[in-house]
Design a protein around this motif. Structure first.
Motif, PDB file in Angstrom:
ATOM      1  N   ILE A 212       0.959  -1.201   0.119  1.00 23.46           N
ATOM      2  CA  ILE A 212       0.258   0.014   0.167  1.00 23.46           C
ATOM      3  C   ILE A 212       1.014   1.306   0.195  1.00 23.46           C
ATOM      4  O   ILE A 212       1.625   1.301   0.894  1.00 23.46           O
ATOM      5  CB  ILE A 212      -0.952  -0.022   1.221  1.00 23.46           C
ATOM      6  CG1 ILE A 212      -1.648  -1.152   1.340  1.00 23.46           C
ATOM      7  CG2 ILE A 212      -1.926   1.101   0.984  1.00 23.46           C
ATOM      8  CD1 ILE A 212      -2.827  -1.454   2.556  1.00 23.46           C
ATOM      9  N   THR A 213       0.616   2.100  -0.931  1.00 21.42           N
ATOM     10  CA  THR A 213       1.557   3.209  -1.225  1.00 21.42           C
ATOM     11  C   THR A 213       0.971   4.295  -1.299  1.00 21.42           C
ATOM     12  O   THR A 213      -0.131   4.610  -2.190  1.00 21.42           O
ATOM     13  CB  THR A 213       2.498   3.004  -2.432  1.00 21.42           C
ATOM     14  OG1 THR A 213       3.478   1.993  -2.264  1.00 21.42           O
ATOM     15  CG2 THR A 213       3.171   4.333  -2.407  1.00 21.42           C
ATOM     16  N   VAL A 214       1.059   5.613  -0.597  1.00 24.92           N
ATOM     17  CA  VAL A 214       0.585   6.803  -0.758  1.00 24.92           C
ATOM     18  C   VAL A 214       1.501   7.726  -0.856  1.00 24.92           C
ATOM     19  O   VAL A 214       2.106   8.358   0.296  1.00 24.92           O
ATOM     20  CB  VAL A 214      -0.539   7.298   0.417  1.00 24.92           C
ATOM     21  CG1 VAL A 214      -1.044   8.546   0.156  1.00 24.92           C
ATOM     22  CG2 VAL A 214      -1.669   6.130   0.486  1.00 24.92           C
ATOM     23  N   ALA A 215       1.812   8.309  -2.062  1.00 17.68           N
ATOM     24  CA  ALA A 215       3.007   9.204  -2.080  1.00 17.68           C
ATOM     25  C   ALA A 215       2.683  10.450  -2.516  1.00 17.68           C
ATOM     26  O   ALA A 215       1.641  10.413  -3.463  1.00 17.68           O
ATOM     27  CB  ALA A 215       3.927   8.664  -3.160  1.00 17.68           C
ATOM     28  N   GLU A 216       3.285  11.539  -2.224  1.00 15.66           N
ATOM     29  CA  GLU A 216       3.024  12.921  -2.582  1.00 15.66           C
ATOM     30  C   GLU A 216       4.259  13.634  -2.957  1.00 15.66           C
ATOM     31  O   GLU A 216       5.323  13.356  -2.556  1.00 15.66           O
ATOM     32  CB  GLU A 216       2.725  13.811  -1.226  1.00 15.66           C
ATOM     33  CG  GLU A 216       1.231  13.230  -0.657  1.00 15.66           C
ATOM     34  CD  GLU A 216       0.704  13.999   0.596  1.00 15.66           C
ATOM     35  OE1 GLU A 216       0.138  14.971   0.002  1.00 15.66           O
ATOM     36  OE2 GLU A 216       1.004  13.641   1.691  1.00 15.66           O
TER      37      GLU A 216
END
Length: 520
Positions: A212-216
């Motif tokens: 699970i990846t949440v990148a900004e």
């Protein structure tokens, strides 16, 4: 494909913090889109409440400016906007005193749904809840919406829950996490439980691991004072990523209703194994190319707060025994993307002579940009020369698969606010769910604080710290590359995380004079 719009019952929606950043960026522009879609009843009303002295016309102008700044194509509908603004009212109010409350009580109507959106800092939740009852504004059918952060640890979350429970029942409390309103997040359940193709494979016999990846790409920007007291663990992992983990891992509920879904999510959180120090990597972005470092952004040269975190965890139950879940989130990374990847196991044996490459099926669920899913499958590479295998994605980008009307699908805040009016709590967190998440998170934070761990620095526009890569390399696995594989559709820039409780969101503060740019 034509979207089916179902009108809701008539309502009075009061937005505490109605002059704040979240109200102007998301809530009011979203409600205008629901109005234009025909979902809002003719006599529905929206009442802004904040400390600033302002009349109805002044508030309508403020929101008109907000729609112009933050709206999409709907802002060109001048006549529609005029009609929508006519539904808006404003009451100057003191959240901690008595000013404005009698006027608000006089404005409320009988016989309609009363909903109260607490778009304010959590320190005011108890004050607002108490005054709504003291002035007989809320009743047994009323609903309240509260924004994150739901505390900063287990003790504060328990206190917030107690403050709200003193005046409202759990069935009246809607803890909003905008990630749960995303179309793709909801499709997790549809894909799993609506297709015979996937659910039989959704277990440790066939799944190797889940990422699970949440990148900004943005830094903390103007949120520095908030973020340096929070960090990626509190701001993202404890809520957003935890919710994604629950939805991807939970058991099938007996029925698709609020409490049964949330019961199964709670079981996942309670089954999470405690983390060991070597299973967590924290990072902080450095300065590069003239852009400031994290410590520059938060104006704290000694800050040990993480802007990046990666971790490996396991769920101690029959379905997921032995399957690692890898979670990561961070700022100033290579690309803006949110993705869940279900990586299936290798074939036990290959019949293709000379094929030494590892071919795996991967179901990638994209939350942003361009919501959709693709399933990586192995096929023969076209052309002569024998049986050469290649991996290709079977792509379902929603905008392509569902047609132009998909562009009109409501965004997360629009959907969730309408669910509040309907009384549907399925996509909202329950109090015991929030407390269980903190009970798992608190020892991790306490551990690195006791060890005086310092985050690893990483260069902006990369995948994050090298140690995060090693977190998977040690297991013989690799992170999927952080990249924007799909062309981004036009639309307003947004950022994930919270940051919505800056001073301008507080009803005891004046309205924003110079709003921050989108993406900060």
């Amino acid at each position: 494909m034509v979207s089916r719009v179902i009108p809701v019952d008539s309502f009075d929606l009061v937005i505490f913090g109605g002059t704040g950043d979240l109200a102007r960026r998301k809530i009011l522009p979203g409600l205008f889109r629901r109005f234009r879609s025909g979902q809002m009843p003719e006599d529905a009303r929206i009442i802004g409440a904040a400390r600033a002295e302002m009349d109805d016309e002044g508030y309508r102008q403020l929101i008109a400016d907000a729609v112009e700044e933050f709206g999409g194509e709907e802002k060109a509908d001048a006549e529609g906007l005029k009609q929508f603004l006519g539904r808006l009212h404003y009451v100057p109010i003191d959240a901690k005193g008595d000013g404005g409350w009698p006027e608000l009580a006089a404005l409320m109507r009988d016989g309609v749904i009363r909903a109260f959106y607490f778009s304010v800092g959590p320190s005011l939740f108890g004050d607002l809840a108490e005054r709504l009852h003291t002035h007989s504004i809320a009743d047994e059918q009323s609903r309240i919406v509260v924004e994150k952060p739901f505390g900063r640890d287990l003790a504060s979350a328990q206190q917030l829950n107690a403050d709200l429970a003193a005046h409202f029942g759990e069935h009246q409390i809607y803890r909003i996490d905008h990630y749960l309103g995303k179309e793709t997040v909801q499709n997790l359940m549809a894909v799993r439980f609506g297709n015979v193709l996937f659910e039989p494979l959704w277990n440790s016999h066939y799944v190797d691991h889940i990422q699970i990846t949440v990148a900004e790409t943005v830094g903390v920007g103007g949120r520095g004072s908030y973020y340096d007291q929070s960090g990626a663990m509190r701001d993202m992992v404890q809520n957003h990523l935890m919710q994604l983990l629950c939805l991807i891992a939970m058991e099938p509920p007996a029925q698709y209703d609020a409490d049964r879904v949330r019961d199964e999510k709670l079981k996942v959180i309670r089954a999470l194994q405690p983390l060991q120090p070597h299973q967590v990597v924290r990072g902080q972005y450095d300065a590069a190319g003239g852009d400031p470092s994290y410590r520059d952004d938060v104006e704290n040269p000694r800050s040990h707060t993480e802007s990046f975190i990666a971790l490996k965890t396991h769920i101690a139950n029959w379905r997921w025994a032995g399957v690692p879940f890898y979670l990561r989130t961070g700022k100033r990374l290579k690309a803006r993307t949110s993705e869940i990847a279900v990586v299936f196991k290798d074939l036990g044996h290959t019949i293709f002579e000379g094929d030494t490459a590892r071919h795996r099926n991967i179901l990638a669920i994209r939350l942003q940009p361009n919501e959709g899913m693709d399933l990586q499958v192995t096929i023969k590479e076209p052309g002569p020369g024998g049986m050469r295998l290649v991996d290709v994605p079977l792509d379902m980008t929603f905008a392509d698969a569902l047609g132009p009307d998909q562009e009109q699908v409501p965004d997360a805040y629009e959907r969730l606010i309408m669910d509040v009016i309907r009384g549907n709590q399925t996509l909202f967190m329950r109090g015991d769910e929030v407390e269980a998440a903190w009970a798992w998170t608190d020892p991790i934070i306490a551990g690195w604080e006791a060890r005086h761990d310092v985050p690893k620095t990483y260069d902006p526009d990369t995948q994050g710290p090298e140690d995060a890569m090693m977190l998977m390399h040690r297991d013989g696995r690799r992170w999927r590359e952080i990249r924007e594989e799909f062309k981004r559709r036009p639309g307003p820039a947004t950022t994930v995380g919270s940051g919505i409780h800056d001073p301008e969101d507080d009803p005891v503060q004046p309205p924003v004079q110079q709003p921050r740019k989108a993406g900060e």
